[in-house]
Each structure stands twice: as structure tokens, then as C-alpha cells.
Design a protein around this motif. Structure first.
Motif, short mmCIF file in Angstrom:
data_model
loop_
_atom_site.label_atom_id
_atom_site.label_comp_id
_atom_site.label_asym_id
_atom_site.label_seq_id
_atom_site.Cartn_x
_atom_site.Cartn_y
_atom_site.Cartn_z
N GLN A 46 0.85 -1.18 0.00
CA GLN A 46 0.00 0.00 0.00
C GLN A 46 0.89 1.24 0.00
OE1 GLN A 46 -3.34 -0.24 -0.25
NE2 GLN A 46 -3.01 -2.46 -0.33
N PRO A 47 0.88 2.04 -1.07
CA PRO A 47 1.78 3.20 -1.15
C PRO A 47 1.58 4.15 0.02
CG PRO A 47 0.77 2.77 -3.27
CD PRO A 47 0.06 1.89 -2.28
N SER A 48 2.68 4.62 0.59
CA SER A 48 2.66 5.57 1.70
C SER A 48 2.66 7.00 1.17
CB SER A 48 3.89 5.36 2.58
OG SER A 48 5.05 5.66 1.83
N ALA A 49 2.61 7.91 2.08
CA ALA A 49 2.69 9.32 1.67
C ALA A 49 3.98 9.62 0.94
CB ALA A 49 2.56 10.22 2.90
N LEU A 50 5.08 9.00 1.40
CA LEU A 50 6.37 9.21 0.74
C LEU A 50 6.33 8.66 -0.66
CD1 LEU A 50 9.33 9.97 0.67
CD2 LEU A 50 9.87 7.81 1.80
N ALA A 51 5.76 7.46 -0.84
CA ALA A 51 5.74 6.84 -2.15
C ALA A 51 4.85 7.62 -3.11
CB ALA A 51 5.23 5.41 -2.02
N ARG A 52 3.74 8.16 -2.60
CA ARG A 52 2.81 8.87 -3.48
C ARG A 52 3.26 10.29 -3.78
NH1 ARG A 52 -0.97 6.37 0.04
NH2 ARG A 52 -1.17 8.34 1.17
N GLY A 53 4.18 10.82 -2.94
CA GLY A 53 4.65 12.18 -3.16
C GLY A 53 3.55 13.21 -3.02
N MET A 54 2.86 13.20 -1.89
CA MET A 54 1.72 14.09 -1.69
C MET A 54 2.22 15.52 -1.44
SD MET A 54 -0.51 11.57 0.72
CE MET A 54 -1.59 12.89 1.22
N ARG A 55 2.36 16.31 -2.52
CA ARG A 55 2.84 17.67 -2.36
C ARG A 55 2.07 18.63 -3.27
NH1 ARG A 55 7.28 19.37 -3.80
NH2 ARG A 55 7.57 20.90 -2.20
N SER A 56 0.76 18.62 -3.16
CA SER A 56 -0.02 19.50 -4.01
C SER A 56 0.18 20.96 -3.61
CB SER A 56 -1.50 19.13 -3.94
OG SER A 56 -1.97 19.21 -2.60
N GLN A 57 0.58 21.17 -2.39
CA GLN A 57 0.77 22.54 -1.91
C GLN A 57 1.83 22.51 -0.81
OE1 GLN A 57 -2.77 24.24 -0.40
NE2 GLN A 57 -1.84 26.22 0.12
N THR A 58 2.79 23.41 -0.85
CA THR A 58 3.85 23.40 0.15
C THR A 58 3.57 24.43 1.24
OG1 THR A 58 5.15 25.02 -1.11
CG2 THR A 58 5.57 22.68 -1.54
N ALA A 59 4.13 24.15 2.42
CA ALA A 59 4.00 25.04 3.56
C ALA A 59 5.29 25.82 3.75
CB ALA A 59 3.68 24.24 4.82
N GLN A 60 5.23 26.87 4.55
CA GLN A 60 6.42 27.67 4.84
C GLN A 60 7.21 26.99 5.96
OE1 GLN A 60 6.68 29.72 2.02
NE2 GLN A 60 7.45 31.22 3.48
N VAL A 61 7.52 25.74 5.74
CA VAL A 61 8.20 24.92 6.73
C VAL A 61 9.22 24.05 6.03
CG1 VAL A 61 7.94 23.07 8.45
CG2 VAL A 61 6.19 24.85 8.27
N ILE A 62 10.40 23.88 6.63
CA ILE A 62 11.37 22.91 6.12
C ILE A 62 11.55 21.82 7.17
CG2 ILE A 62 12.56 24.59 4.67
CD1 ILE A 62 14.78 24.74 6.70
N GLY A 63 11.90 20.64 6.70
CA GLY A 63 12.09 19.50 7.59
C GLY A 63 13.57 19.21 7.78
N ILE A 110 6.02 11.58 7.13
CA ILE A 110 5.34 12.62 7.89
C ILE A 110 5.65 14.00 7.31
CG2 ILE A 110 5.27 13.80 10.13
CD1 ILE A 110 5.70 11.02 11.43
N LEU A 111 6.90 14.25 6.98
CA LEU A 111 7.28 15.55 6.42
C LEU A 111 6.59 15.80 5.09
CD1 LEU A 111 11.10 15.67 7.26
CD2 LEU A 111 9.23 16.87 8.42
N LEU A 112 6.51 14.76 4.25
CA LEU A 112 5.83 14.95 2.97
C LEU A 112 4.33 15.14 3.16
CD1 LEU A 112 7.63 12.52 0.51
CD2 LEU A 112 7.71 15.00 0.58
N ALA A 113 3.77 14.44 4.12
CA ALA A 113 2.35 14.63 4.41
C ALA A 113 2.07 16.05 4.88
CB ALA A 113 1.88 13.62 5.45
N GLN A 114 3.05 16.65 5.56
CA GLN A 114 2.94 18.04 6.01
C GLN A 114 3.26 19.03 4.89
OE1 GLN A 114 1.88 19.13 9.05
NE2 GLN A 114 1.41 16.99 9.53
N ARG A 115 3.64 18.51 3.74
CA ARG A 115 3.94 19.32 2.55
C ARG A 115 5.04 20.35 2.83
NH1 ARG A 115 -1.71 18.74 2.60
NH2 ARG A 115 -2.49 17.46 0.87
N VAL A 116 6.12 19.90 3.46
CA VAL A 116 7.22 20.80 3.73
C VAL A 116 7.81 21.31 2.42
CG1 VAL A 116 7.80 19.77 5.96
CG2 VAL A 116 8.87 18.87 3.88
N ALA A 117 8.41 22.48 2.48
CA ALA A 117 8.97 23.10 1.28
C ALA A 117 10.29 22.46 0.87
CB ALA A 117 9.17 24.59 1.52
#
Length: 334
Positions: A46-63, A110-117
Motif C-alpha cells: 500500500q503506497p505511503s505518503a512518501l511513495a505517493r509524493g503528496m505535495r499539491s501545496q507546500t507550507a512555509q516549513v522545512i524539515g 510525515i514531512l511529505l504529508a505536512q507538505r514541507v517546502a
């Protein structure tokens, strides 16, 4: 539950290839795509958030993913990254991997799910760099290179630092120099071993594998390996430890063995710790510019996020500094 690495292993391909399949990259060859899809079915992946690359919108946050926030080197490095991020209007999400690849993978999800920049990574394994890179997320590796993955990297010149420390001991007259180094699956350990060997070679001293101990980058690892090297008998006259945590353990072993420093044993460490200032005599150390490493990594990442970095990946190496203390002296007998 199967991971992206399990799929790659089952299909006989790289983790990056699996990531490209999951993101429907047209550059993947049809026979490789078929193998990956078959492996995913067999493993019920089952693809994870990392595998799917969920980044439709980025936040003003870096990981930031680092191995051990309890290590003062990484603490200083993290502080520099936070300072630079704050100055540029970004927040920081800090993740402590504990040198565990699975934990590192989970934090990346987790970082990709949070859409870090973007992400600054001090890798615990070689498995994470390519999947993050294929997500088109700005990524900078710091302190530990990933040779298989061309990505922006900020490093210390580890070989030069190790060569300086070993060369200093040789100049004092030492010929039997014990070395405690990390496991050689890490590029940093390889570089520090190479610096030690080159210093010996420059002086015409044969490399003696019996004087070298390999172990994990922990205080307990340094203690165990130093206890081995300091067994009564044919002890070295000097000891060079290639990480600050291992050096702390080695100092405990020296005390346990009742070895006098520097009369019976000279000691040098690659990396400093605040507590080393309490050691008497003061320890000879290769100082790592931790804050500067973090600052350069953060600035490079922020430029990459803003589209201001060069098109090709950047490799930056900062010079270490040898600070000579009273823990190193000529041997009593040469």
C-alpha cells in the motif's frame, strides 16, 4: 506491512525505480514497470505518503532529519538550520532518526504529508535520498554523503581532518597509533580511515590492522573498543578516536584501565564536546564547524526552494581545525 524497500528488493530494482513507477514516470522501462507492479501485488503493498509524493501545496516549513539530537554536534547544526529558516520566514520540523532507517523513512512520510517546502537530511541509511529526490522536493544532505545519489551536499573534509590528527601524533614520535572508527558502510568512516592511513603512509609507517577497531558511533561502542585496544600487553602509545561520542566512551575506558594521559597514552578526538573542556589535561580535538555546516546547508536549501540555486547539484566541503591540547605528547619510549 511491506515498505518501498521491500518492493524494490522483491522486484530486483532500486528504490528510486519503485518511486518512479508509483508516480507514473514515463522514463521507466516497461519490463521494469511490470516487475515492480508484480512485486507490489505479491506483497500487497500500500503506497505511503512518501511513495505517493503528496505535495499539491507546500507550507512555509522545512524539515530536518538528523541521527541524534542528544549529540552536541547535531544540536549545534540544528540550531543553525533553525536560525536560517526563521530569518527567511520558515518554520522547522525536527525529526530524530536514532540511526534507524525505518524510523527515518517514517519521518520522511510525515514531512511529505505536512507538505514541507524542503528537507535537510543527515542520512542514517542510503535508502531515503533517491525517493525524496524523485519527488522533486528540494533536498540537501549534510555531514554524510550519499555517493549513489547526486544531490546538494554540505560536508566536512573528513579525510583532511583525520590526516591532521594522525599526522600530529606521528610528528610527536608515535608509531603505534590506535584507531577507533565507525563501521565502513558509512562514507564518513571510510574517509576518516583513509586520512589515518595516508598520514601513516606519508611517514613510511606500515598500516597495522591490529591497531584498528570498528564500531557504532556511540559512547558505549567507544568504551568497548578502547578497552580492547588497551588490554595489558602490546598497547598503542597513542589513540585517535574518530567521533566525539566514541571518544567520550574511550575516555571512560582509559580511566577504567588506569592509563595516564599523556604519559602512557596520547589521545585525540575527531569532534569536540562541551564536557571535553573538563578533561585534564585538555583533549586534542579536530574541531568540526557544526554551526557553519548547518548554516550553509540551510542557505543552500532555501536558495533551492526559491529557484535561485545552480541547475546542477552543489558539493561544498568545509575545512576542519586541529586544536592541540595537553592530551598529546611525545611517547615515553619511541
Amino acid at each position: 506491512m511491506a515498505t518501498i524497500r521491500d518492493v524494490a528488493r522483491q522486484a530486483g530494482v532500486s528504490v528510486a525505480t519503485v518511486s518512479r513507477v508509483l508516480n507514473d514516470n514515463p522514463k521507466v522501462k516497461p519490463h521494469l514497470r511490470a516487475r515492480v507492479e508484480q512485486a507490489m501485488q505479491e506483497l500487497n503493498y500500500q503506497p505511503s505518503a512518501l511513495a505517493r509524493g503528496m505535495r499539491s501545496q507546500t507550507a512555509q516549513v522545512i524539515g530536518l532529519i538528523l541521527p541524534d539530537i542528544g549529540n552536541p554536534f547535531f544540536t549545534a547544526l540544528a540550531r543553525a538550520i533553525e536560525d536560517a529558516a526563521h530569518e527567511s520566514g520558515y518554520g522547522l520540523l525536527l525529526c530524530n532518526s536514532d540511526e534507524d532507517p525505518d524510523k527515518e523513512q517514517r519521518y520522511a512520510e510525515i514531512l511529505l504529508a505536512q507538505r514541507v517546502a524542503g528537507v535537510v537530511l543527515i542520512p542514517a541509511s542510503m535508502d531515503l535520498c533517491e525517493p525524496l529526490q524523485t519527488r522533486d522536493i528540494p533536498l540537501v544532505c549534510v555531514e554524510r554523503p550519499v555517493p549513489e545519489c547526486p544531490v546538494d551536499t554540505v560536508l566536512l573534509d573528513n579525510e583532511a581532518g583525520s590526516r591532521m590528527a594522525a599526522g600530529h601524533l606521528i610528528e610527536l614520535g608515535h608509531r603505534r597509533i590506535g584507531l577507533i572508527v565507525g563501521l565502513l558502510d558509512a562514507a564518513v568512516s571510510q574517509e576518516r580511515l583513509q586520512g589515518y592511513r595516508r598520514a601513516l603512509g606519508d611517514a613510511g609507517i606500515p598500516f597495522d590492522p591490529d591497531l584498528v577497531r570498528y564500531g557504532g558511533l556511540t559512547e558505549q561502542g567507544g568504551y568497548q573498543k578502547a578497552m580492547e585496544l588497551l588490554e595489558p600487553g602490546n598497547q598503542p602509545t597513542a589513540l585517535f578516536v574518530t567521533s566525539n561520542a566514541m571518544a567520550l566512551g574511550a575516555l571512560r575506558a582509559i580511566q577504567a584501565r588506569r592509563v595516564r594521559v599523556p604519559d602512557a597514552l596520547s589521545v585525540a578526538s575527531f569532534g569536540d564536546m562541551p564536557c571535553f573542556s573538563l578533561f585534564r589535561p585538555p583533549l586534542t580535538v579536530v574541531q568540526q564547524p557544526a554551526y557553519e555546516l548547518g548554516l550553509q546547508a540551510a542557505h543552500l536549501l532555501l536558495r533551492r526552494i526559491k529557484g535561485e540555486a545552480p541547475p546542477d547539484h552543489v558539493l561544498m566541503r568545509l575545512p576542519p581545525i586541529l586544536v592541540v591540547g595537553g592530551s598529546t605528547a611525545p611517547p615515553r619510549t619511541v
